[in-house]
Design an enzyme around this catalytic site. Structure first.
Site, short mmCIF file in Angstrom:
data_model
loop_
_atom_site.label_atom_id
_atom_site.label_comp_id
_atom_site.label_asym_id
_atom_site.label_seq_id
_atom_site.Cartn_x
_atom_site.Cartn_y
_atom_site.Cartn_z
N TRP A 290 -12.05 24.02 -21.70
CA TRP A 290 -12.31 25.44 -21.39
C TRP A 290 -11.93 26.33 -22.57
O TRP A 290 -10.96 26.06 -23.26
CB TRP A 290 -11.46 25.81 -20.19
CG TRP A 290 -11.12 27.25 -20.04
CD1 TRP A 290 -10.11 27.94 -20.67
CD2 TRP A 290 -11.76 28.20 -19.19
NE1 TRP A 290 -10.09 29.24 -20.25
CE2 TRP A 290 -11.10 29.43 -19.34
CE3 TRP A 290 -12.85 28.13 -18.29
CZ2 TRP A 290 -11.46 30.58 -18.65
CZ3 TRP A 290 -13.20 29.28 -17.60
CH2 TRP A 290 -12.52 30.48 -17.78
N ASN A 292 -11.27 30.65 -23.43
CA ASN A 292 -11.46 32.06 -23.13
C ASN A 292 -11.37 32.85 -24.43
O ASN A 292 -12.23 32.63 -25.31
CB ASN A 292 -10.62 32.59 -21.96
CG ASN A 292 -9.14 32.33 -21.97
OD1 ASN A 292 -8.70 31.20 -21.87
ND2 ASN A 292 -8.34 33.37 -22.05
N ASP A 293 -10.41 33.73 -24.60
CA ASP A 293 -10.44 34.67 -25.72
C ASP A 293 -10.55 34.04 -27.11
O ASP A 293 -9.87 33.06 -27.39
CB ASP A 293 -9.15 35.49 -25.75
CG ASP A 293 -8.70 35.97 -24.40
OD1 ASP A 293 -9.46 35.85 -23.44
OD2 ASP A 293 -7.57 36.46 -24.32
N TRP A 317 -9.40 27.34 -16.58
CA TRP A 317 -8.32 27.93 -17.38
C TRP A 317 -7.02 27.16 -17.15
O TRP A 317 -6.77 26.66 -16.06
CB TRP A 317 -8.15 29.39 -16.94
CG TRP A 317 -7.14 30.14 -17.74
CD1 TRP A 317 -7.39 30.86 -18.87
CD2 TRP A 317 -5.75 30.28 -17.46
NE1 TRP A 317 -6.22 31.41 -19.33
CE2 TRP A 317 -5.19 31.07 -18.48
CE3 TRP A 317 -4.91 29.78 -16.47
CZ2 TRP A 317 -3.85 31.41 -18.53
CZ3 TRP A 317 -3.56 30.11 -16.52
CH2 TRP A 317 -3.03 30.92 -17.54
N PHE A 349 -0.58 32.04 -25.56
CA PHE A 349 -1.56 33.06 -25.20
C PHE A 349 -2.14 33.71 -26.45
O PHE A 349 -1.80 33.37 -27.58
CB PHE A 349 -0.92 34.09 -24.26
CG PHE A 349 -0.95 33.68 -22.81
CD1 PHE A 349 -1.12 32.37 -22.43
CD2 PHE A 349 -0.82 34.64 -21.80
CE1 PHE A 349 -1.16 32.00 -21.07
CE2 PHE A 349 -0.86 34.29 -20.45
CZ PHE A 349 -1.02 32.98 -20.09
N SER A 350 -2.99 34.71 -26.21
CA SER A 350 -3.79 35.29 -27.29
C SER A 350 -2.98 35.97 -28.38
O SER A 350 -1.86 36.43 -28.14
CB SER A 350 -4.80 36.27 -26.71
OG SER A 350 -5.79 35.54 -26.05
N ARG A 412 1.75 41.21 -24.09
CA ARG A 412 1.01 40.14 -24.75
C ARG A 412 -0.07 40.62 -25.70
O ARG A 412 -0.37 41.79 -25.80
CB ARG A 412 0.37 39.22 -23.71
CG ARG A 412 -0.61 39.88 -22.77
CD ARG A 412 -1.18 38.85 -21.79
NE ARG A 412 -2.13 39.41 -20.86
CZ ARG A 412 -1.78 39.97 -19.70
NH1 ARG A 412 -0.53 40.06 -19.37
NH2 ARG A 412 -2.72 40.46 -18.90
N ASP A 413 -0.65 39.64 -26.40
CA ASP A 413 -1.84 39.77 -27.22
C ASP A 413 -1.63 40.63 -28.48
O ASP A 413 -2.31 41.65 -28.68
CB ASP A 413 -3.03 40.31 -26.39
CG ASP A 413 -3.23 39.54 -25.09
OD1 ASP A 413 -2.84 38.36 -25.05
OD2 ASP A 413 -3.79 40.11 -24.14
N GLU A 468 -4.95 44.88 -21.98
CA GLU A 468 -4.81 43.61 -22.72
C GLU A 468 -5.76 43.42 -23.91
O GLU A 468 -6.72 44.13 -24.09
CB GLU A 468 -4.85 42.38 -21.79
CG GLU A 468 -6.12 42.17 -21.02
CD GLU A 468 -6.04 41.03 -19.98
OE1 GLU A 468 -4.96 40.61 -19.55
OE2 GLU A 468 -7.12 40.59 -19.58
C1 FRU Z 1 -7.35 37.74 -21.56
C2 FRU Z 1 -6.02 37.01 -21.37
C3 FRU Z 1 -5.00 37.49 -22.36
C4 FRU Z 1 -4.06 36.34 -22.45
C5 FRU Z 1 -5.00 35.18 -22.36
C6 FRU Z 1 -4.45 33.98 -21.68
O1 FRU Z 1 -8.45 36.99 -21.18
O2 FRU Z 1 -5.58 37.18 -20.06
O3 FRU Z 1 -4.41 38.71 -22.00
O4 FRU Z 1 -3.33 36.33 -23.62
O5 FRU Z 1 -6.13 35.63 -21.66
O6 FRU Z 1 -5.33 32.92 -21.73
#
Ligand code: FRU
Length: 721
Positions: A290, A292-293, A317, A349-350, A412-413, A468
């Site tokens: 999978w 994501n970001d 996820w 995480f991101s 985060r991020d 985020e």
């Molecule tokens: C956004 C998010 C971020 C986080 C990440 C975790 O899609 O929720 O805020 O860092 O994905 O996978």
């Protein structure tokens, strides 16, 4: 009586007795509309058995029938108890299904005899992640035969895994086969990869890898009990020759999951890699698992680096790693292995990446400036950390991590950039504050290691600001360098435009809409392209679900962001990068054509798996201009100045009486650009495999096309491994 019939008679008399003795007695199955004679206290258990998973809970499975005891009612923080009416112990064992959190003192399922607890069990999960699957357990209760007893289920725990699930409590004379706990398998690392069997949707098991007695990584794996849907790949190259211990927390007796894991020299694939039926041909997606970001986007040593939120061990996820891919042209990507694995600080995480040209961090080597990754480790507490590399391949986490402590849970991020005028680093970080809602915190640092809070941008009074995955960058307006503005952007691509003095962001316009489509999230822009040509290039997470594949989700095409003047002030525009033109396999053109309603399709001969379509037209008397690409319709409604992309509406104003539309179509989605880039409409869409057609059609009049072109595109994966 015939003496020979006597044994037969005895047998007929005794058999039912024996059978009755072996019959199980159900104490409680929680199938009713209420808890019946069980006594409830507190909130955690609700007023009646739960119908499975409760709101906000990971999927609960492994229970019997339709209902169960699930103390996640009102979330993890609720507490309470459930007490059974007295019953008589009449069998050797008391068997039950149990799941949820592990806490021997606060989350307990107890057997009481003579006013004392005599047996106690708790759930299986003690760390974040884990599984909501109930497992079979039992107690030998023969010493209490014929005695009266009661059961108590207590949830006195709050926070993560602060709940307990129980179901199907049965008295039995046959000990049920419970799952094996903490099962290990030892193997010598001879080959570079471990193949792990995955069954999508199977209960998650915690699979931990130990080398020399040290825990390297633990993942929640949908471990296939038998034939897998696909094989996840774990890179074990670093431990060649060493003894590896694999441990699974809970393994049903019949599961072969641990035994099926094998070593390989080359990763195994489900059919030919990158040729899978739902593999996007012009959009990046991970080989397996999978995404994501997009994370850590940076241009370094002649390569574009795209890191991404990756679950290498599941289709959904979880287990957040940073995957890694590189490209020389933004279009053809080579996926390398994961670079950041979950550690004691939590899942990865991101975050972002920068080139530390002046080696302010001291992490450079022999005159080589380091690439520094700045990421969130989402454990408890949730902290910001850094890692670095001087070759763009090998990454080392900084020994002084974390570089930023938790502000509030879920901060985060981090996105970091070099601020030339103040000669220091600036970080934007998403932080939710109890009294101010969503905020973006600005930090500064001389060296990427020591960070100081500089300011907080929010939407006071509590009006949820950008949420985020913030990004922050400066752009010239209309390409003129003396007119520059800063753009602060959130995960849903809404943005604010303003000025920045190195400390504080002052918005002139806040909360402007970003993309106008669906399934686009958490975009990020590349750092350090300025050294090349100064473009600001964005890639977003494209939420293209690919059921039945060994991978899931993808990235959008790279998009250049600019600021252009409009009557209401500067606005961001989206333009697909010119590098994508290199994918054109053929050109079909009908430039200069006037199309009338009912005219034949100028692109009747065009066929393409991935396609690009460009049209620049004066709508004239037409009511609608309709494009059909691989069965998806993109309609331009002239009167409404609106685009309808596969049923999804987006404003698309005419510009000086004209409209220019660019469409990218792939096996998994459409991306449509219009109105000089002011309108960008991404939309996940799955065409039928056999429909590779393109059509253009005008309704209710005629339109004049200055440009009208269709390009079948080559796959970005040609020759990729
Ligand atoms: C956004 C998010 C971020 C986080 C990440 C975790 O899609 O929720 O805020 O860092 O994905 O996978």
């Amino acid at each position: 009586m015939n003496p020979r019939t006597l044994p037969l008679l005895l047998l007929t008399l005794l058999l039912p007795l024996a059978a009755r003795a072996a019959e199980d007695l159900v104490v409680a199955d929680f199938e009713g509309e209420s808890y019946g004679a069980w006594k409830v206290t507190g909130d955690a258990f609700g007023a009646a058995p739960a119908p499975g998973t409760l709101p906000g809970q990971m999927p609960v499975d492994g229970f019997n029938g339709k209902g169960l005891v699930n103390s996640f009612n009102k979330g993890d923080d609720a507490t309470g108890s459930l007490t059974s009416p007295p019953f008589r112990i009449q069998r050797k064992y008391l068997a039950f299904l149990i799941g949820g959190g592990r806490n021997e003192s606060r989350l307990t399922f107890q057997l009481w005899v003579d006013g004392k607890p005599v047996r106690s069990a708790t759930g299986p999960n003690s760390q974040s992640g884990g599984s909501e699957s109930l497992v079979q357990e039992s107690w030998d209760v023969s010493e209490f035969d014929r005695r009266m007893a009661a059961l108590r289920i207590v949830d006195d725990a709050q926070g993560g895994w602060g709940h307990l699930n129980v179901d199907h409590i049965v008295q039995t004379d046959r000990k049920p086969a419970g799952p094996r706990k903490d099962v290990t398998r030892t193997l010598k690392a001879r080959r570079p990869y471990l193949q792990i069997p995955i069954k999508n949707g199977a209960p998650k098991r915690v699979l931990t890898l130990f080398v020399n007695g040290q825990r390297i990584v633990r993942n929640d794996v949908e471990l296939a009990p038998g034939t897998p849907d696909w094989w996840a790949v774990m890179d074990i190259g670093a431990w060649k020759g060493k003894e590896l211990v694999l441990q699974v927390d809970t393994l049903p007796v019949e599961s072969q999951g641990l035994d099926l894991i094998y070593e390989s020299s080359v990763p195994a694939d489900q059919g030919p890699l990158y040729k899978e039926p739902l593999r996007g041909q012009i959009h990046f997606s991970p080989k397996r698992g999978w995404n994501n970001d997009p994370n850590g986007m940076v241009y370094y040593n002649g390569e574009y680096h795209l890191f991404f939120q990756h679950n290498p061990y599941g289709w959904g996820w979880g287990n957040m790693h940073w995957g890694h891919a590189v490209s020389r042209d933004l279009v053809h990507w080579k996926e390398l292995g994961d670079v950041l694995l979950p550690d004691d600080f939590g899942p990865m995480f991101s975050g972002s990446a920068v080139v530390d040209w002046k080696n302010t961090s001291g992490l450079g080597k022999e005159g080589r400036p380091p690439m520094v990754l700045i990421y969130t480790a989402a454990g408890n507490p949730t902290v910001q950390c850094i890692a670095s590399s001087t070759d763009g391949r090998n990454f080392t986490k900084y020994s002084g991590n974390p570089v930023l402590k938790q502000i509030t849970d879920g901060n985060r991020d981090p996105k970091v950039m070099w601020h030339e005028p103040t000669q220091r680093w600036v970080m934007v970080l998403y932080v939710e504050l109890p009294n101010r809602g969503h905020t973006i915190h600005f930090f500064t640092s001389p060296n990427l290691k020591d960070w100081t809070l500089a300011s907080i941008a929010d939407g006071l009074p509590k009006s949820n600001y950008l949420f985020e995955c913030p990004d922050f960058f400066e752009l010239p307006v209309d390409g003129t360098s003396d007119q520059r503005r800063w753009v602060l952007l959130g995960a849903n691509s809404e943005y604010a435009i303003g000025t920045f003095d190195g400390t504080r962001f002052t918005p002139e316009q806040s909360r402007l809409p970003g993309h106008r489509g669906q399934g686009f999230y958490a975009p990020q822009t590349f750092s350090d392209i300025r050294a090349e040509d100064g473009r600001r290039i964005q890639i977003g997470w494209f939420q293209t679900e690919t059921k039945g594949m060994s991978f899931n989700q993808s990235m959008t095409v790279p998009i250049e962001l600019r600021l252009g003047s409009t009557a209401s002030g500067p606005r961001m525009t989206f333009t697909p990068v010119r590098e994508l033109e290199g994918l054109r396999a053929r050109t079909f053109q009908a430039d200069g054509r006037t199309l009338h309603a009912g005219d034949s399709n100028p692109f009747a001969k065009v066929r393409g798996d991935a396609l690009e379509l460009r049209a620049d037209f004066e709508p004239g008397s037409a009511r609608e201009v309709v494009f059909r690409v691989r069965g998806a319709t993109v309609v331009y409604d002239v009167a409404k100045e609106e685009l309808v992309v596969d049923g999804h509406k987006a404003p698309a104003p005419l510009r000086e009486g004209r409209q220019a539309i660019t469409i990218y179509a792939d096996r998994t989605g459409l991306e449509v650009f219009a109105s000089g880039g002011l309108t960008y409409v991404p939309k996940p869409f799955q065409p039928r495999a056999e429909d590779q057609s393109v059509e253009v059609d005008v309704k209710g009049g005629s339109a004049v096309f200055r440009t009208l072109r269709a390009y079948p595109l080559r796959s970005i994966w040609k020759g990729s491994r």
